[in-house]
Structures are given as C-alpha cells and as structure tokens.
Design a protein around this motif. Structure first.
Motif, PDB file in Angstrom:
ATOM      1  N   LEU A  69     -14.354 -85.456 -42.975  1.00  0.00           N
ATOM      2  CA  LEU A  69     -12.911 -84.915 -43.415  1.00  0.00           C
ATOM      3  C   LEU A  69     -11.702 -84.891 -42.781  1.00  0.00           C
ATOM      4  CD1 LEU A  69     -11.132 -84.709 -46.236  1.00  0.00           C
ATOM      5  CD2 LEU A  69     -11.748 -82.117 -46.519  1.00  0.00           C
ATOM      6  N   GLY A  70     -12.110 -83.941 -41.318  1.00  0.00           N
ATOM      7  CA  GLY A  70     -11.419 -83.600 -40.708  1.00  0.00           C
ATOM      8  C   GLY A  70     -10.617 -85.093 -40.766  1.00  0.00           C
ATOM      9  N   ALA A  71     -11.787 -86.352 -39.517  1.00  0.00           N
ATOM     10  CA  ALA A  71     -11.775 -87.251 -38.616  1.00  0.00           C
ATOM     11  C   ALA A  71     -10.420 -88.284 -40.358  1.00  0.00           C
ATOM     12  CB  ALA A  71     -12.497 -88.343 -39.031  1.00  0.00           C
ATOM     13  N   LEU A  72     -10.715 -88.204 -41.318  1.00  0.00           N
ATOM     14  CA  LEU A  72     -10.052 -88.896 -42.054  1.00  0.00           C
ATOM     15  C   LEU A  72      -8.477 -88.161 -42.337  1.00  0.00           C
ATOM     16  CD1 LEU A  72     -12.627 -90.011 -45.446  1.00  0.00           C
ATOM     17  CD2 LEU A  72     -11.895 -91.211 -43.657  1.00  0.00           C
ATOM     18  N   VAL A  73      -8.819 -87.071 -42.566  1.00  0.00           N
ATOM     19  CA  VAL A  73      -7.301 -86.606 -42.459  1.00  0.00           C
ATOM     20  C   VAL A  73      -6.029 -86.852 -41.519  1.00  0.00           C
ATOM     21  CG1 VAL A  73      -5.991 -84.892 -42.352  1.00  0.00           C
ATOM     22  CG2 VAL A  73      -8.027 -84.473 -43.424  1.00  0.00           C
ATOM     23  N   VAL A  74      -7.070 -87.438 -40.945  1.00  0.00           N
ATOM     24  CA  VAL A  74      -6.345 -87.414 -39.483  1.00  0.00           C
ATOM     25  C   VAL A  74      -5.627 -88.636 -38.378  1.00  0.00           C
ATOM     26  CG1 VAL A  74      -6.302 -85.310 -38.744  1.00  0.00           C
ATOM     27  CG2 VAL A  74      -7.340 -87.350 -37.197  1.00  0.00           C
ATOM     28  N   MET A  75      -5.929 -89.809 -39.933  1.00  0.00           N
ATOM     29  CA  MET A  75      -6.004 -91.170 -39.616  1.00  0.00           C
ATOM     30  C   MET A  75      -5.044 -92.036 -40.336  1.00  0.00           C
ATOM     31  SD  MET A  75      -7.537 -93.318 -37.880  1.00  0.00           S
ATOM     32  CE  MET A  75      -8.918 -92.323 -37.876  1.00  0.00           C
ATOM     33  N   TYR A  76      -3.358 -91.723 -39.125  1.00  0.00           N
ATOM     34  CA  TYR A  76      -2.479 -91.933 -39.942  1.00  0.00           C
ATOM     35  C   TYR A  76      -2.123 -93.353 -39.120  1.00  0.00           C
ATOM     36  CZ  TYR A  76       2.037 -90.786 -41.067  1.00  0.00           C
ATOM     37  OH  TYR A  76       3.163 -90.521 -41.446  1.00  0.00           O
ATOM     38  N   GLU A  77      -0.629 -93.634 -39.451  1.00  0.00           N
ATOM     39  CA  GLU A  77      -0.506 -95.214 -39.089  1.00  0.00           C
ATOM     40  C   GLU A  77      -0.368 -95.220 -37.183  1.00  0.00           C
ATOM     41  OE1 GLU A  77       4.198 -95.069 -41.036  1.00  0.00           O
ATOM     42  OE2 GLU A  77       2.531 -96.600 -41.972  1.00  0.00           O
ATOM     43  N   ASN A  78       0.083 -94.147 -36.737  1.00  0.00           N
ATOM     44  CA  ASN A  78       0.744 -94.130 -35.807  1.00  0.00           C
ATOM     45  C   ASN A  78       0.336 -92.705 -35.095  1.00  0.00           C
ATOM     46  OD1 ASN A  78       2.899 -92.022 -35.233  1.00  0.00           O
ATOM     47  ND2 ASN A  78       3.271 -93.308 -37.083  1.00  0.00           N
ATOM     48  N   VAL A  79       0.278 -93.169 -33.487  1.00  0.00           N
ATOM     49  CA  VAL A  79      -0.700 -92.075 -32.881  1.00  0.00           C
ATOM     50  C   VAL A  79      -0.329 -90.558 -32.805  1.00  0.00           C
ATOM     51  CG1 VAL A  79      -1.361 -91.360 -30.236  1.00  0.00           C
ATOM     52  CG2 VAL A  79      -1.893 -93.777 -31.715  1.00  0.00           C
ATOM     53  N   ALA A  80       1.194 -91.325 -32.686  1.00  0.00           N
ATOM     54  CA  ALA A  80       2.050 -89.460 -32.202  1.00  0.00           C
ATOM     55  C   ALA A  80       1.955 -89.091 -33.557  1.00  0.00           C
ATOM     56  CB  ALA A  80       3.289 -89.796 -32.490  1.00  0.00           C
TER      57      ALA A  80
END
Length: 376
Positions: A69-80
C-alpha cells in the motif's frame, strides 16, 4: 487569382492534414506509454514491498499488506512528486497515530471520543503544505482505533514501519527504473496548438472568400477550444519541468525548459490575437449591432494575408530556417501592403472598417513568430 496561387492554396489543406496526422499519431503514443510505464512500475514496487514485508522486525511482520500500500501511494508520475508524496503521507500517518493515542489515554474508545478524534483529524487535514498526507490523518487514527484493538502500540509500530518500507521501495523504483521525462509530450502539445492556430487562421480566410454569410461557421466557435488548448499546453510544460527534478536521466537527455516556457508565452499571445480576430470577424458577419464592415475590395487581400500568417505558423514546425524566413517575409509584405493600401484609400462608406483591427493582430502574430524563429 493566378493559377499558381490557386494551386498553392489548394495544397494548404493537404499540408495541414499531413502535419496534424503526424502530431496526433505521436501524441497518442506519448500519452499512452507513460500510463503503461507507471502501471508496470507500480506493480513492481508493490511486489518488492510485499516480498520484504515479512522481514520487518518484531510485530511489524504481522502487517505485511501495508507495505505494498505504501509503495502504491507514492507511485507518482515524476520522481520529485514521489518523494514529496511519500514524506507527506508518512507525516499524515504519524499525526493520525498520535491522535489515536490521545484517545487511548482517555480510556477505551466510545462513540463520542471516536467522533471527536475524527473531527479533529479532519480539522488538522486542512493544515497547509500537508498535501497528500492530509487524507491519511483521520484514516490512520481510525485504523489504530479499530484494527489496533487491545494492542495499539504494536499495530501502530507495524503500520508505520510497513508503510515507511513501502514508501521507500516505491521511491527507489520510481527513481531507478526508467524515471520518466515528459519532454516529448510538452513538445507535441506546443506543436499541436501552433497547428490549431494556423488552421483557425486558414478557416477564417476561407470564410472571407465565401459568399456571406459563410456556410462554414465552426471557426467562430473555436475561441473556448483554443483557450482550453492553451491551458493544456501550460500543464504539459509544467509537467515536463517537474519530471526533470531529482531525475538522474536529465543529464542524459538535456532540454531547455526555459525555451518551452518562452514558446508557451508566445503561443498564449498568439492565441489572444487569433481569438481577437475570430471575435471581430464573427461580429462583422453575424452580429446585428456591430457597425464595422470588411469592404468588398479588401476581402481577397485580407484573406491572402491570413493564409500567409497561417503558413508562417505551420513552417515553425519545420527545421528549415530559410523556408521560415521566406514565408515570414511574404506574410509581412502582404500585411504591410494592405495597410499601405488602406492608408491611401479614400473612405467610400460611413461604416468603420474592421480590416485595420485584423491587420494589427496579424502584425503582432508575425512579430511573435519572427522572434521565435530567431531563438530557434
């Protein structure tokens, strides 16, 4: 009109369709690939997080499902964005867990105390700069209350540790596995808007040469569409700018983002002038309370000048400075010659002419286009 001129104008729609087809086909690929890439990385990050979750120390190993769940939360379109969202999420979780422990200090949860804690959590979620973490404050507090049961200490430790592990995995995957650079999407959106402006000028020029009122009036309803396109281009450029922050691939794929912003500002100015011409012509043709007219003797040269400016915008898509310069000079000549003709002509009607207003907008478009060509 000469045969050569007719052949040239007959070829314009074909040229536009070819240019538009190239942009549209590339845009569809560019827009689809980032989503697939993000999906693959999200799956990879969730799998890795779930694999390492049982290795967490102590009671944290009993709550392995929070790691993916934590991994999915931060899977954003850019690194920053991933880093920012990860930190905000963990801060929100910590605040929510703290709220739950305040409730436990007052004894076992009751409907009244749970309601108070949830209300306070929603209030704290309104704090500025919490970003993605704001939604996790009441969520974390409620989970500790309902799932933590009689051992909230161990649950809170495991919950926060597993989420932290998943967040770390998500950020690392996004950083190391082909971190996206959205430069191509910005480039294509700029090209698409430039072609749309050129098409709008051509459509209006064709309308001028039709018998009035023109049968084709789609161009008169394009102002809002152009405005929406400008906003989309701005979002694409800002997205490209954000994608290079904290991205190690930016060194391998350098790009002048400032130039993209300059192009954006130029297109915003051009769009304003095209919208102004659209409004002027619409009023002249259809509005009953507008005294302005386009005298018959100026219809043909004005349409030719609009066609010429549209050709200049299309030529900016090509890396042929000589061609751009040639078309630009032709357009400037067409605009200036018509302006001179207007200045020397005797007024034959009491109705004011709208030609001057349209020529002024065309002149400003050309000035922006020539400035862009010099920077390229």
């Amino acid at each position: 009109m000469t045969t050569a001129e007719e052949a040239t104008q007959a070829g314009r729609p074909s040229l536009f369709r070819r240019s538009w087809g190239v942009v549209a086909s590339n845009a569809s690929v560019v827009l689809l690939w980032p989503r697939l890439q993000l999906a693959v990385k999200a799956g990879l990050a969730a799998g890795i997080a779930f694999a390492i979750a049982p290795l967490m120390p102590g009671s944290a190993a009993n709550y392995p499902y929070y790691a993916p769940l934590g991994a999915l939360v931060v899977m954003y379109e850019n690194v920053a964005g991933s880093m920012r969202q990860g930190v905000q999420t963990l801060v929100g979780l910590a605040i929510g867990i703290g709220l739950a422990f305040v409730l436990f200090l007052r004894g076992s949860p009751t409907p009244l105390t749970v309601a108070l804690v949830m209300a306070l959590g929603v209030v704290l979620a309104g704090l500025p700069k919490l970003g993605a973490g704001r939604d996790w404050i009441p969520t974390a507090a409620l989970l500790v209350l309902l799932v933590g049961g009689h051992d909230p200490d161990q649950f809170s430790f495991g919950y926060l540790l597993q989420m932290g592990a998943g967040v770390s995995v998500g950020i690392l995957v996004n950083l190391l596995v082909f971190p996206p650079l959205h430069f191509r999407a910005a480039e294509l959106s700029i090209a698409e808007l430039r072609l749309a402006l050129a098409r709008q000028l051509s459509d209006m020029a064709k309308a001028l040469k039709e018998s009035w009122p023109p049968e084709h009036k789609e161009w008169s309803r394009q102002s809002d569409t152009l405005e929406s396109s400008v906003r989309s281009v701005r979002l694409a450029v800002e997205k490209a700018d954000a994608s290079r922050r904290a991205n190690p691939r930016r060194r391998l794929h350098p790009r002048d983002i400032e130039r993209d912003y300059r192009n954006l500002r130029d297109l915003e100015r051009m769009t304003f002038h095209v919208q102004d011409v659209t409004q002027v012509l619409s009023d002249v043709i259809w509005a009953t309370d507008t005294p302005f007219v386009v005298p018959d003797e100026y219809v043909e040269p004005l349409a030719d000048a609009m066609f010429a400016v549209g050709d200049v915008l299309r030529a900016l898509q090509e890396e042929e400075p000589e061609r751009q310069s040639e078309l630009s000079e032709e357009a400037v000549t067409a605009v200036k010659s018509l302006m001179a003709r207007l200045g020397a002509a005797e007024v034959e009607t009491d109705a004011p002419s709208a030609v001057e207003s349209i020529l002024l907008s065309l002149h400003r478009m050309l000035r922006v286009a020539r400035a862009f060509a010099k920077q390229a």
